[in-house]
Design an enzyme around this catalytic site. Structure first.
Site, PDB file in Angstrom:
ATOM      1  N   ASP A 186     -10.566  -1.741   6.379  1.00 55.88           N
ATOM      2  CA  ASP A 186     -11.274  -0.769   7.226  1.00 55.88           C
ATOM      3  C   ASP A 186     -12.022  -1.481   8.340  1.00 55.88           C
ATOM      4  O   ASP A 186     -12.725  -2.476   8.093  1.00 55.88           O
ATOM      5  CB  ASP A 186     -12.311   0.009   6.397  1.00 55.88           C
ATOM      6  CG  ASP A 186     -11.663   0.899   5.342  1.00 55.88           C
ATOM      7  OD1 ASP A 186     -10.640   1.529   5.637  1.00 55.88           O
ATOM      8  OD2 ASP A 186     -12.188   0.944   4.205  1.00 55.88           O
ATOM      9  N   ARG A 203      -6.019   1.580  -5.208  1.00 55.63           N
ATOM     10  CA  ARG A 203      -5.171   1.128  -4.098  1.00 55.63           C
ATOM     11  C   ARG A 203      -4.951  -0.367  -4.179  1.00 55.63           C
ATOM     12  O   ARG A 203      -5.791  -1.114  -4.682  1.00 55.63           O
ATOM     13  CB  ARG A 203      -5.814   1.489  -2.765  1.00 55.63           C
ATOM     14  CG  ARG A 203      -7.138   0.830  -2.524  1.00 55.63           C
ATOM     15  CD  ARG A 203      -8.352   1.706  -2.256  1.00 55.63           C
ATOM     16  NE  ARG A 203      -8.255   3.106  -2.524  1.00 55.63           N
ATOM     17  CZ  ARG A 203      -8.408   4.029  -1.575  1.00 55.63           C
ATOM     18  NH1 ARG A 203      -8.557   3.654  -0.334  1.00 55.63           N
ATOM     19  NH2 ARG A 203      -8.391   5.289  -1.884  1.00 55.63           N
ATOM     20  N   ASP A 255      -7.041  -2.088   0.915  1.00 53.41           N
ATOM     21  CA  ASP A 255      -7.662  -1.229   1.924  1.00 53.41           C
ATOM     22  C   ASP A 255      -8.279  -2.139   2.976  1.00 53.41           C
ATOM     23  O   ASP A 255      -9.027  -3.054   2.600  1.00 53.41           O
ATOM     24  CB  ASP A 255      -8.807  -0.480   1.244  1.00 53.41           C
ATOM     25  CG  ASP A 255      -8.818   0.990   1.542  1.00 53.41           C
ATOM     26  OD1 ASP A 255      -7.925   1.461   2.240  1.00 53.41           O
ATOM     27  OD2 ASP A 255      -9.729   1.667   1.058  1.00 53.41           O
ATOM     28  N   ARG A 311       0.854  -1.184   0.000  1.00 54.32           N
ATOM     29  CA  ARG A 311       0.000   0.000   0.000  1.00 54.32           C
ATOM     30  C   ARG A 311       0.891   1.235   0.000  1.00 54.32           C
ATOM     31  O   ARG A 311       1.759   1.390   0.856  1.00 54.32           O
ATOM     32  CB  ARG A 311      -0.889   0.019   1.246  1.00 54.32           C
ATOM     33  CG  ARG A 311      -1.560   1.367   1.490  1.00 54.32           C
ATOM     34  CD  ARG A 311      -2.995   1.361   1.071  1.00 54.32           C
ATOM     35  NE  ARG A 311      -3.601   2.697   1.055  1.00 54.32           N
ATOM     36  CZ  ARG A 311      -4.786   2.971   1.560  1.00 54.32           C
ATOM     37  NH1 ARG A 311      -5.465   2.030   2.171  1.00 54.32           N
ATOM     38  NH2 ARG A 311      -5.313   4.159   1.452  1.00 54.32           N
TER      39      ARG A 311
HETATM   40  C1  LIG Z   1     -12.132   5.127  -3.718  1.00 56.55           C
HETATM   41  C2  LIG Z   1     -13.292   4.495  -2.957  1.00 56.55           C
HETATM   42  C3  LIG Z   1     -14.128   5.549  -2.219  1.00 56.55           C
HETATM   43  N1  LIG Z   1     -14.166   3.821  -3.886  1.00 56.55           N
HETATM   44  C4  LIG Z   1     -14.427   2.484  -3.823  1.00 56.55           C
HETATM   45  N2  LIG Z   1     -15.273   1.920  -4.733  1.00 56.55           N
HETATM   46  C5  LIG Z   1     -15.539   0.608  -4.663  1.00 56.55           C
HETATM   47  N3  LIG Z   1     -16.387   0.048  -5.545  1.00 56.55           N
HETATM   48  N4  LIG Z   1     -14.968  -0.190  -3.700  1.00 56.55           N
HETATM   49  C6  LIG Z   1     -14.119   0.315  -2.773  1.00 56.55           C
HETATM   50  O1  LIG Z   1     -13.615  -0.438  -1.914  1.00 56.55           O
HETATM   51  C7  LIG Z   1     -13.817   1.706  -2.818  1.00 56.55           C
HETATM   52  N5  LIG Z   1     -12.968   2.273  -1.912  1.00 56.55           N
HETATM   53  C8  LIG Z   1     -12.718   3.574  -1.916  1.00 56.55           C
HETATM   54  O2  LIG Z   1     -11.917   4.116  -1.008  1.00 56.55           O
END
Ligand SMILES: CC1(C)Nc2nc(N)[nH]c(=O)c2N=C1O
Length: 159
Positions: free
Chosen positions: A98, A93, A96, A83
């Site tokens: 979260d 990315r 991620d 990352r």
């Molecule tokens: C860029 C942003 C807002 N858009 C995303 N859009 C999708 N479809 N899935 C994600 O995990 C995701 N994550 C983000 O952080």
């Protein structure tokens, strides 16, 4: 120990492999057990459209780790998967992770906002979350089922 739901997302260089590898890392965290994992879903990027579709999933863990200790572990796993924090907000990315929900807690500090701020509006979070916890109710009393029904015009595909 408490139940925690974690959202995973990736849309750069072999995202599906990244998600599977991250799930294995989550299962191996100290004082932590993996209790459920969703299917992997594909959806168009929310935000800037000039990037790949995202692979997303949600897992449930039982953990004794406190929120900030868990966050540190998640950031380690993200870094392990290359990352790189770029300037572009909402850009593509590699991985991620979260914290979506931490038991029934509401947390607001400089590093953490729980429940995750995007949770209620994002089909790529609500759909996998509903798959593994269809009866879930948020700390504010809203049910995942109701939130999912109120989302329209967001496409998602189960892999
Ligand atoms: C860029 C942003 C807002 N858009 C995303 N859009 C999708 N479809 N899935 C994600 O995990 C995701 N994550 C983000 O952080």
């Amino acid at each position: 120990q408490v139940k925690v739901f974690i959202g995973l997302g990736a849309n750069l260089d072999s995202p599906q492999a990244k998600l599977n590898s991250a799930i294995n890392e989550l299962a191996a965290l100290p004082e932590t057990q993996l209790v459920a994992q969703s299917s992997i879903y594909l959806s168009p990027p929310m935000g800037p459209q000039d990037q790949n579709d995202y692979h997303n999933a949600v897992v449930a863990i039982q953990t004794r780790l406190m929120p900030l200790a868990l966050l540190d572990q998640l950031q380690n796993i993200e870094n392990l998967h290359g990352r790189v924090r770029k300037a572009q907000r909402w850009g593509p990315r590699t991985l991620d992770l979260d914290i979506l929900l931490y038991h029934d807690k509401t947390i607001e500090n400089s590093r953490l906002t729980i429940p995750h701020y995007g949770l209620e509006q994002r089909i790529f979070v609500l759909q996998p979350l509903f798959e593994i916890a269809p009866e879930l109710v948020l700390p504010n009393g809203k049910s995942i089922k109701t939130l999912l029904q109120s989302i329209d015009n967001q496409r998602i595909q189960k892999l």
